[in-house]
Design a protein around this motif. Structure first.
Motif: not given
Length: 167
Positions: A73-91
């Protein structure tokens, strides 16, 4: 007294109508918020994906999941945007804020394909610019990092296109 009644008779309806108009003006509905969206792109590490979103509720946590389960999980910034690097995601990868809709971001394969297109476009742009500047110079600048094969193909295609056009 007769003059006073006339003034009241004229001013009273104006006062009441202006109050009613103010209530209508202030109770007008606000514009609907944009619906949240997100996307996936691959990174330099083949095991990682970059998940990016926008138009989420500002300063609230966003849960990211894939077919493997919870990815973080990640917190959206003040403009409602987020970015997160995930490892091993599939599908299929999705994002959701508590009480909000589940937003489909895409699949891991789509992220890899999107990154390949971006690499090709960037290589094409640089190859085209290099040959346009100097027809004899067809080598890309070498660095220490390994060059993506899509970038290399794009660079060569851009250099060929510039050579046909300018040389």
């Amino acid at each position: 007294m007769n003059g006073r009644r006339v003034r009241l008779a004229v001013l009273a309806p104006l006062t009441v109508s202006s109050l009613a108009w103010g209530a209508v003006t202030f109770s007008a509905p606000t514009a609907a918020a944009a619906s949240p969206s997100c996307s996936v792109t691959s990174t330099d590490n083949p095991n990682n994906l970059q998940v990016s979103g926008r138009d989420f509720r500002p300063n609230k946590s966003v849960a990211v999941e894939s077919a493997n389960g919870s990815e973080g999980s990640v917190k959206a910034d003040a403009t409602g945007r987020f970015s997160l690097t995930v490892t091993g995601a599939s599908g299929t990868v999705s994002a959701q804020q508590i009480g909000g809709p589940v937003v489909g971001c895409g699949t891991a394969a789509e992220g890899e394909q999107k990154n390949a297109r971006e690499q090709f476009r960037e290589g094409f742009r640089q190859g085209f610019a290099t040959v346009r500047e100097n027809c004899d110079k067809r080598e890309r600048q070498r660095g220490f990092a390994r060059v993506d094969e899509n970038f290399e193909r794009g660079f060569n295609a851009g250099a060929d296109a510039a050579a046909r056009r300018f040389c």
